[in-house]
Design an enzyme around this catalytic site. Structure first.
Site, PDB file in Angstrom:
ATOM      1  CE1 TYR A  94      -4.149   1.106  -0.643  1.00  0.00           C
ATOM      2  CE2 TYR A  94      -3.642   2.686   1.060  1.00  0.00           C
ATOM      3  CZ  TYR A  94      -4.438   2.273   0.017  1.00  0.00           C
ATOM      4  OH  TYR A  94      -5.510   3.027  -0.377  1.00  0.00           O
ATOM      5  NE  ARG A 147      -8.233  12.262  -3.435  1.00  0.00           N
ATOM      6  CZ  ARG A 147      -8.484  11.943  -2.173  1.00  0.00           C
ATOM      7  NH1 ARG A 147      -9.173  12.751  -1.419  1.00  0.00           N
ATOM      8  NH2 ARG A 147      -8.082  10.798  -1.654  1.00  0.00           N
ATOM      9  CE  LYS A 165      -7.862   2.758   1.216  1.00  0.00           C
ATOM     10  NZ  LYS A 165      -7.865   3.418   2.520  1.00  0.00           N
ATOM     11  CD  GLU A 236     -10.076   4.551  -0.513  1.00  0.00           C
ATOM     12  OE1 GLU A 236      -9.022   5.137  -0.222  1.00  0.00           O
ATOM     13  OE2 GLU A 236     -10.920   4.219   0.336  1.00  0.00           O
ATOM     14  CG  ASP A 237      -8.186   7.374  -3.478  1.00  0.00           C
ATOM     15  OD1 ASP A 237      -8.349   7.866  -2.351  1.00  0.00           O
ATOM     16  OD2 ASP A 237      -7.147   6.782  -3.802  1.00  0.00           O
ATOM     17  CG  ASP A 259     -10.733   4.694   4.355  1.00  0.00           C
ATOM     18  OD1 ASP A 259     -11.005   4.624   5.574  1.00  0.00           O
ATOM     19  OD2 ASP A 259      -9.572   4.569   3.918  1.00  0.00           O
ATOM     20  CG  ASP A 260     -10.549   8.942   0.297  1.00  0.00           C
ATOM     21  OD1 ASP A 260      -9.399   8.511   0.478  1.00  0.00           O
ATOM     22  OD2 ASP A 260     -11.271   8.573  -0.646  1.00  0.00           O
ATOM     23  CB  ALA A 296      -8.761  14.190   3.506  1.00  0.00           C
ATOM     24  CG  ASN A 398      -0.323   8.641   2.127  1.00  0.00           C
ATOM     25  OD1 ASN A 398       0.792   8.523   2.617  1.00  0.00           O
ATOM     26  ND2 ASN A 398      -1.435   8.359   2.777  1.00  0.00           N
TER      27      ASN A 398
END
Length: 537
Positions: A94, A147, A165, A236-237, A259-260, A296, A398
């Protein structure tokens, strides 16, 4: 009667293959005699061999390719290896290596893994999703690749994120790999470099947007409810506007979370709870400054605000303790360019730069979620150190190449007084003969346990209260020894135990709020533990 696989059908099936670990009796039973070298070894010896091969690789991206090739050959060995050596291998499977893997996804592609949906599939998603071989899917991670980490629009190359993930769901929380489904919503890309790349594997058109985009996702979510009614969907993203739109559209309809927005928030809140054990500040007195105001940052602010309100502070007062700065400066009410998620945190104040805001607001905690390298300047960090004895610095972007500052910089610019955490792993820092072990603010501390807890009790929804419970559970596992080393998160090697505790907290919250569909077991922890996949053979 179903035919029992034998011979190469066994050796070429990653779920059945044990390679050189097949015993003499198993070799006779499955028709493997002559197909393997004579020596039969234990799984631990196999792990030793794999580690030797990993250590021979010159680059992390080569190690990434090698590890996922192993998953394609011997699934149980892959997961046993990760569980036993998660400290070493997490940065490979990851962050930060997954960022490079996504950028190069089409160039390192070996075998299909996951499920792809394109605009041409509209009206047929039920039919094509029925092609997925596993029928008891419990955990879905979906992205549209717009993203990816701090790397921007990577289109279909973003499939590396759902794959990674879900590997962490299995490694960290024991979700069975057969119950995991990575999904790429490939609606095109605005990244012209990708579209010009002859090796790119995604839809080579500009991104689908608007009603057509929303209708495609609606069809997917509806299909999941029909085909996999016990599945949790993790978004996600996604780009910030889409991330919030999807979460607000579905969070009260289906079992889902982002999750973000929510996982990151729970991890950061846990880190704050740990940090104030060092600083001695009361949580209700904290002033927190965010650099970055995307999904975020505002997700963190939302959950922290809920936690502050739980201490008795009203919503307005809580919001005034949480200031956000974007690329234009402090988020203030006089600005006319604010989206809804930012407007909630607009302050009644004149416009100020980042460093001016630090000096005026005097935050106890500085959190970076910019995706832009070096945005925590020396001037800004030194200003924090002048204001606070132990400034808390979270540089969370990240991969590492996009981090707001390094651990070394944070300690040097605060004369060793900073409490530091980064999004990607940081090496220990020797500053004036004192060794600091900076924590990694990794969502992997939170989302596997949240997912395990939700599916263990068949929760109907994921609530903010569950993430508050997860934060408290995570913080409780940080020991005084951890804090003395400058670490505000528990050791990652304990990830399975951490996930189990978080799962219990989440499931308990679901039972207390009557959103669990299964009867509460007499021993909740034992019941959840028994659900966790063990890849040992």
């Amino acid at each position: 009667m179903e035919k029992i696989p034998t011979g190469f059908d066994v050796l070429h099936n990653p779920k059945l293959n044990k390679g050189s670990a097949f015993t003499e009796a198993e070799r006779n039973q499955y028709g493997l005699k002559g197909l393997l070298p004579a020596g039969s070894v234990s799984q631990q010896i196999q792990i030793q061999r794999v580690l030797e091969n990993i250590h021979r690789k010159a680059y992390d991206i080569e190690r990434y390719i090698f590890l996922f090739a192993l998953q394609g050959r011997n699934e149980r060995l892959f997961y046993r290896l990760l569980i036993d050596h998660i400290d070493e291998l997490m940065p490979i499977i990851y962050t930060p290596t997954v960022g490079q893997a996504c950028q190069q996804f089409a160039h390192i592609f070996r075998e299909p893994r996951g499920f792809y949906i394109t605009p041409d599939d509209r009206g047929h998603i039920h039919d094509i999703l029925s092609n997925w071989p596993e029928k008891d899917v419990r955990m879905i991670v979906i992205t549209d690749g717009q993203r990816i980490l701090g790397l921007g629009d990577l289109g279909a190359n973003g499939m590396g994120i759902p794959i990674g993930k879900l590997v962490l769901y299995t490694t960290g929380a024991g979700i069975h790999p057969d119950q995991c489904l990575p999904v790429m919503l490939d609606v095109g890309t605005s990244n012209q470099t990708l579209r010009d790349d002859p090796l790119y594997l995604g839809v080579k058109q500009d991104r689908l947007t608007g009603a057509a985009y929303n209708e495609l996702i609606e069809e997917f979510v509806t299909t999941v409810q029909n085909l996999f009614p016990k599945a949790l969907i993790q978004f996600e993203d996604f780009l910030t506007p889409n991330a919030y739109s999807l979460l607000n559209t579905y969070r009260k309809r289906v079992l889902c979370f982002n999750d973000d927005i929510q996982g990151t928030a729970a991890m950061v809140l846990a880190g704050i709870y740990s940090a104030i054990r060092i600083t001695g500040e009361r949580f209700s007195d904290l002033r927190i400054l965010f650099l970055g105001a995307g999904s975020a940052a505002t997700g963190m602010a939302d959950l922290i605000k809920s936690a502050l309100c739980n201490t008795g502070i009203n919503t307005d007062d809580a919001s005034q303790r949480l200031w956000l700065v974007d690329h234009k400066g402090l988020i203030v009410k006089s600005r006319t360019d604010l989206s809804d998620h930012k407007r909630h945190y607009a302050q009644e104040h004149g416009e100020m730069s980042f460093t001016e805001t630090i000096r005026s607001f005097k935050p106890h905690i500085l959190i970076g979620a910019t995706g832009v390298k070096d945005t925590f300047t020396e001037e800004a960090i030194r200003a924090m150190s002048e204001i606070q004895k132990h400034p808390v610095i979270f540089a969370l972007s990240n991969p590492s190449s996009h981090s707001e500052c390094t651990a070394q910089q944070a300690y040097e610019w605060t004369d060793g007084r900073a409490i530091f955490a980064s999004g990607s792993p940081s090496e220990a820092v020797n500053y004036k003969n004192q060794i600091f072990h900076p924590g990694q603010g990794n969502n992997a501390y939170v989302f596997p346990g949240v997912g395990l807890g939700a599916i263990s009790c068949e929760a109907s929804l994921i609530t903010d209260e569950m993430f508050l419970a997860a934060s408290a559970a995570l913080a409780e596992m940080v020991t005084r020894e951890d804090l003395n080393k400058g670490t505000i998160f528990p050791p990652l090697k304990n990830i399975r135990g951490i996930s189990l505790k978080i799962a219990c907290a989440v499931a308990n919250n679901a039972y207390e709020n009557n959103i669990a569909k299964t009867p509460r077991p007499e021993n909740l922890e034992q019941a959840i533990r028994e659900l966790m996949y063990d890849p040992t053979y």
